[in-house]
Design an enzyme around this catalytic site. Structure first.
Site, PDB file in Angstrom:
ATOM      1  CD  GLU A  83      69.413  61.240  50.987  1.00 46.80           C
ATOM      2  OE1 GLU A  83      69.220  60.220  50.046  1.00 46.80           O
ATOM      3  OE2 GLU A  83      68.218  61.701  51.226  1.00 46.80           O
TER       4      GLU A  83
ATOM      5  NE  ARG B 203      56.089  61.193  46.944  1.00 44.85           N
ATOM      6  CZ  ARG B 203      57.285  61.491  47.421  1.00 44.85           C
ATOM      7  NH1 ARG B 203      57.531  62.611  47.557  1.00 44.85           N
ATOM      8  NH2 ARG B 203      57.987  60.394  47.850  1.00 44.85           N
TER       9      ARG B 203
ATOM     10  CG  ASN C  26      65.545  57.482  56.828  1.00 42.12           C
ATOM     11  OD1 ASN C  26      64.423  58.062  57.279  1.00 42.12           O
ATOM     12  ND2 ASN C  26      65.523  57.418  55.362  1.00 42.12           N
TER      13      ASN C  26
ATOM     14  CG  HIS D 150      64.683  64.636  47.858  1.00 45.43           C
ATOM     15  ND1 HIS D 150      64.082  64.742  46.373  1.00 45.43           N
ATOM     16  CD2 HIS D 150      64.613  63.299  48.094  1.00 45.43           C
ATOM     17  CE1 HIS D 150      63.218  63.539  46.374  1.00 45.43           C
ATOM     18  NE2 HIS D 150      63.563  62.858  47.347  1.00 45.43           N
TER      19      HIS D 150
ATOM     20  NE  ARG E  99      65.927  61.534  54.797  1.00 42.20           N
ATOM     21  CZ  ARG E  99      65.954  60.880  53.433  1.00 42.20           C
ATOM     22  NH1 ARG E  99      66.309  59.711  53.337  1.00 42.20           N
ATOM     23  NH2 ARG E  99      65.498  61.738  52.467  1.00 42.20           N
TER      24      ARG E  99
END
Ligand code: ADP
Length: 396
Positions: free
Chosen positions: A383, A239, A7, A179, A90
């Protein structure tokens, strides 16, 4: 089959070496602050932890050091990098091109490059990771697994924004959602827990530093809260999530900000950090609220209300909820947040059991009352395992 899962971010690289058949994690780690002081934190199995202050300056140096750590001296797991059967990457944004994971070739890299305007922070680093792996391990296949792919089943009615249609046809403006790998993994585990019944209606709350909710019908994403970019939807660590779009020109004028500054403001200085004025880490906010800090309490309530808003909205879209799932840092670890999110939802069949909810077990658990129509689950996300398994499926 050994899969190296990578990733690659703009200044960090997370990785795992996984046996895709047995799901065993042989080694994992992260290189942080690439270009600054480049530190490698490496873990063998899940017990031996090592830190190397390596002053890594580039992504290539970082991957070289990881591979060396896997193959040399007393940190050795494999004799040579040839034992790595495949690499799973990823990738943040697959746009409308990628509805599933794919084997990486020049054409795939070109398409991911074309999508850079939609993910300017993430896709360039992901591409860099792929190019370096192809250079360092030219005979090993690479697979790209996209954060957006799971949401490609969303129907038009949910992915279009209410703006002129040519913005979609000409500028690709639509909801993509993110996601996806986590929502897929968690909803799939919930389906197994519900004995693989057909047409199940599931809501997944991925609550971490970045957060999103996803409505899943019969194993497919129906709607999700993040949008064109990961800035949409829930209030997150830094965020803002959804806000009145009129706020943007208003703030730009009041604070004399340009486009870059306002996007930075909404991405990095808002959310939990901005409202609390304390931290983006929810643990700090919970502890401040316990000490009587009013703004910290408001921050927690705002965050939970927004999750609740989407649960109710998605319950309406799905026509009921068979399972409500919590995952990621906050969803897996905070019984307080899970309880607050579920509070007052008894009217729609969501009844949380306080004792089960407060159990500190860190594996899959059911936390609903026996009388609850909706099962409530905590399912730790994985993941990396999905990336390893997809890679195995494509090149195994
Ligand atoms: P990322 O999106 O970076 O992968 P994580 O899924 O690791 O983030 O989640 C990080 C968030 O989880 C942080 O806000 C952290 O405070 C929160 N978190 C972790 N453990 C707890 C806990 N026990 N209680 C409340 N929040 C927690």
């Amino acid at each position: 089959m050994l899969v190296f899962v990578l990733n690659a971010g703009s200044s960090s690289l997370k990785y795992q070496l996984i046996d895709a058949k047995t799901s065993e994690v042989k080694a994992s780690g992260i290189v942080e602050r690439i270009g600054i002081d480049g530190v490698l934190k490496h873990e063998i199995g899940n017990n031996r932890k090592l830190t190397f202050e390596a002053h890594i300056q580039t992504h290539k140096e970082a991957i070289e050091l990881i591979l060396q750590t896997l193959t040399h001296d007393d940190t050795k797991i494999i004799d040579s990098i040839d034992e790595i059967d495949a690499i799973g990457h990823r990738v943040a944004h697959g746009g409308e091109y990628f509805k599933n994971s794919v084997v990486v070739d020049d054409e795939v890299i070109k398409k991911i490059e074309e999508l850079i305007p939609l993910a300017p922070l993430h896709n360039p680093a992901n591409i860099l990771g792929m190019k370096i792996c192809r250079e360092l391990m030219p005979n090993t296949p690479n697979v790209a697994v996209f954060d957006t792919a799971f949401h490609q089943t969303m129907p038009e009615v949910h992915f279009l924004f209410p703006v002129p249609h040519e913005d979609y046809t000409e500028h690709h403006l639509r909801k993509y959602g993110f996601h996806g790998t986590s929502h897929y993994y968690v909803s799939n585990e919930a389906i197994k827990l519900l004995e693989n019944k057909k047409d199940l209606r599931i809501i997944v709350c991925h609550l971490g530093n970045g957060s999103s909710v996803c409505a899943v019908r019969d194993g497919k994403s129906l709607n999700t809260t993040m949008g064109l970019t990961p800035l949409g939807g829930l209030m997150m660590g830094t965020r803002s999530g959804d806000i009145d779009p009129g706020i943007i020109p208003y703030l730009m004028e009041k604070k004399n900000m340009d486009t870059h500054q306002i996007i930075d403001y909404l991405n990095k200085k808002s959310g939990i950090l901005g409202v609390s004025g304390i931290s983006s880490d929810l643990r700090d906010i919970i502890s401040a609220a316990k000490d009587g800090d009013q703004r910290a309490q408001v921050t927690i309530d705002m965050m939970c209300n927004r999750v609740k808003k989407y649960i109710c909205s998605y319950a309406g879209l799905l026509g009921g909820v068979d399972a409500l799932c919590f995952t990621a840092g906050i969803g897996e670890n905070s019984d307080l947040i899970r309880e607050k999110v579920c509070h007052n939802l008894e009217f729609m069949g969501i009844e949380i059991d306080k004792d089960k909810n407060s159990s500190k077990e860190s594996k899959v658990k059911e936390i609903s009352k026996d009388s609850s129509k909706t099962k409530i689950f905590v399912i730790p996300t994985n993941e990396e395992l999905v990336i390893a398994q997809d890679t195995y499926k494509l090149v195994g």
